[in-house]
Design a protein around this motif. Structure first.
Motif, PDB file in Angstrom:
ATOM      1  N   ALA A 111       0.599  -1.318  -0.530  1.00 58.98           N
ATOM      2  CA  ALA A 111       0.197  -0.018  -0.083  1.00 58.98           C
ATOM      3  C   ALA A 111       0.429   1.518   0.209  1.00 58.98           C
ATOM      4  O   ALA A 111       0.889   2.198  -0.409  1.00 58.98           O
ATOM      5  CB  ALA A 111      -0.770   0.098   1.056  1.00 58.98           C
ATOM      6  N   VAL A 112       1.666   1.143   0.939  1.00 59.29           N
ATOM      7  CA  VAL A 112       2.757   2.158   0.637  1.00 59.29           C
ATOM      8  C   VAL A 112       3.389   1.989  -0.907  1.00 59.29           C
ATOM      9  O   VAL A 112       3.266   3.840  -1.176  1.00 59.29           O
ATOM     10  CB  VAL A 112       3.948   1.996   1.641  1.00 59.29           C
ATOM     11  CG1 VAL A 112       4.962   3.256   1.814  1.00 59.29           C
ATOM     12  CG2 VAL A 112       2.624   2.301   3.731  1.00 59.29           C
ATOM     13  N   ARG A 113       4.058   1.237  -1.053  1.00 58.43           N
ATOM     14  CA  ARG A 113       4.677   1.544  -2.064  1.00 58.43           C
ATOM     15  C   ARG A 113       3.513   1.836  -3.357  1.00 58.43           C
ATOM     16  O   ARG A 113       3.913   2.911  -4.500  1.00 58.43           O
ATOM     17  CB  ARG A 113       5.218   0.529  -2.053  1.00 58.43           C
ATOM     18  CG  ARG A 113       5.701   0.328  -4.202  1.00 58.43           C
ATOM     19  CD  ARG A 113       6.274  -1.411  -4.224  1.00 58.43           C
ATOM     20  NE  ARG A 113       4.848  -1.876  -3.885  1.00 58.43           N
ATOM     21  CZ  ARG A 113       4.018  -2.445  -4.827  1.00 58.43           C
ATOM     22  NH1 ARG A 113       4.052  -1.713  -6.059  1.00 58.43           N
ATOM     23  NH2 ARG A 113       3.432  -3.505  -4.625  1.00 58.43           N
ATOM     24  N   GLU A 114       2.575   1.533  -3.464  1.00 61.81           N
ATOM     25  CA  GLU A 114       1.328   1.874  -4.511  1.00 61.81           C
ATOM     26  C   GLU A 114       1.313   3.270  -4.858  1.00 61.81           C
ATOM     27  O   GLU A 114       0.792   4.358  -5.575  1.00 61.81           O
ATOM     28  CB  GLU A 114       0.504   1.056  -4.452  1.00 61.81           C
ATOM     29  CG  GLU A 114       0.780  -0.411  -4.539  1.00 61.81           C
ATOM     30  CD  GLU A 114       1.120  -0.331  -6.698  1.00 61.81           C
ATOM     31  OE1 GLU A 114       0.429   0.790  -7.298  1.00 61.81           O
ATOM     32  OE2 GLU A 114       0.749  -1.824  -7.069  1.00 61.81           O
ATOM     33  N   GLY A 115       1.107   4.115  -2.987  1.00 57.42           N
ATOM     34  CA  GLY A 115       0.875   5.120  -2.976  1.00 57.42           C
ATOM     35  C   GLY A 115       1.937   6.470  -3.980  1.00 57.42           C
ATOM     36  O   GLY A 115       1.413   7.033  -4.265  1.00 57.42           O
ATOM     37  N   ALA A 116       2.977   6.051  -3.382  1.00 58.62           N
ATOM     38  CA  ALA A 116       4.345   6.362  -4.103  1.00 58.62           C
ATOM     39  C   ALA A 116       4.165   6.301  -5.482  1.00 58.62           C
ATOM     40  O   ALA A 116       4.554   7.693  -6.868  1.00 58.62           O
ATOM     41  CB  ALA A 116       5.879   5.972  -3.760  1.00 58.62           C
ATOM     42  N   GLU A 117       3.888   4.940  -5.779  1.00 63.07           N
ATOM     43  CA  GLU A 117       4.084   5.196  -7.287  1.00 63.07           C
ATOM     44  C   GLU A 117       2.790   5.738  -8.367  1.00 63.07           C
ATOM     45  O   GLU A 117       2.820   6.300  -9.100  1.00 63.07           O
ATOM     46  CB  GLU A 117       4.236   3.612  -7.805  1.00 63.07           C
ATOM     47  CG  GLU A 117       5.399   2.950  -7.029  1.00 63.07           C
ATOM     48  CD  GLU A 117       5.695   1.256  -7.552  1.00 63.07           C
ATOM     49  OE1 GLU A 117       6.656   0.531  -6.827  1.00 63.07           O
ATOM     50  OE2 GLU A 117       4.020   0.734  -8.109  1.00 63.07           O
ATOM     51  N   GLU A 118       1.324   5.358  -7.801  1.00 61.76           N
ATOM     52  CA  GLU A 118       0.420   5.648  -8.322  1.00 61.76           C
ATOM     53  C   GLU A 118      -0.060   7.232  -8.107  1.00 61.76           C
ATOM     54  O   GLU A 118      -0.848   8.023  -8.973  1.00 61.76           O
ATOM     55  CB  GLU A 118      -0.633   5.114  -7.927  1.00 61.76           C
ATOM     56  CG  GLU A 118      -0.617   3.491  -8.303  1.00 61.76           C
ATOM     57  CD  GLU A 118      -1.672   2.735  -8.694  1.00 61.76           C
ATOM     58  OE1 GLU A 118      -1.224   1.678  -8.951  1.00 61.76           O
ATOM     59  OE2 GLU A 118      -2.803   3.542  -7.398  1.00 61.76           O
TER      60      GLU A 118
END
Length: 217
Positions: A111-118
């Motif tokens: 969730a943290v990673r996708e928040g940055a990527e998206e």
């Protein structure tokens, strides 16, 4: 953004699996994050980060007075993105942050990673609030050997301003009131959004575990 794997039939051959052997059961986990903010007075505030710099942080639960009216679905907005070119639910609105869990990764880290990527956001893991875990069939009426475990969180604090980071996969990014959602929305996500709206309006808790796409759902 979560996308379905290559469709397979019940008797399709699977690499590395001998002929006549049942294909292995697969459960694919994914993280979904519903960014929330109040419909009124939804301005961001400033805070000081660990490095001494100032970052905007989205805030969901600003102090409210009785004159503000009920703190329910009508008073709460959710950030949704319009899917495109993903191969799954293109043309549908969906959670602002969503993605598959990668090998060796926890669902919170995903969730943290996708928040940055998206969206280009800095999300603190402790700010992710579990909402529900959904056991979902891969496709209604499709092969039962591929299923999903979708972990939904809400988020009301983040660093940065939500901005489309993957324009090839996202056709729009917009805040909507929970009582005035757009159409169409990915059906399994719509079911969770409705549960959340009911919880805010009536005080009914969202079930810790839900299911979607199975007989009786």
């Amino acid at each position: 953004m979560p996308a379905l794997p290559r469709p397979t039939g019940a008797d399709d051959a699977v690499p590395d699996v001998p002929a006549g052997t049942a294909a292995p059961f697969a459960l694919v986990p994914a993280a979904y994050v519903l960014l929330l903010r109040p419909r009124k007075d939804a301005a961001t505030v400033k805070t000081t980060g660990a490095l001494g710099t100032s970052h905007p942080i989205g805030v969901d639960r600003a102090p409210r007075s009785p004159a503000d009216g009920p703190d329910g679905a009508a008073a709460t907005e959710v950030l949704l993105q319009l899917r495109r070119n993903t191969g799954f639910m293109d043309g549908h609105w969906a959670a602002g942050i969503a993605g598959h869990v990668e090998p060796g990764e926890s669902v919170t880290a995903a969730a943290v990673r996708e928040g940055a990527e998206e969206l280009g956001l800095d999300v603190t893991p402790g700010d992710l609030v579990p909402l529900t875990a959904m056991h979902r069939s891969n496709a209604i009426g499709g092969p039962a050997r591929e299923q999903r475990a979708d972990f939904f969180f809400t988020l009301n604090r983040w660093r940065g301003t939500p901005t489309i980071q993957e324009p090839a996969k996202c056709g729009g990014l917009k805040w909507f009131a929970l009582d005035d959602l757009p159409e169409p929305i990915a059906p399994h996500e719509l079911s969770v959004l409705r549960l959340l709206a009911t919880a805010l309006d009536c005080g009914l808790p969202v079930p810790a575990i839900t299911s979607f796409g199975f007989p009786g759902d």
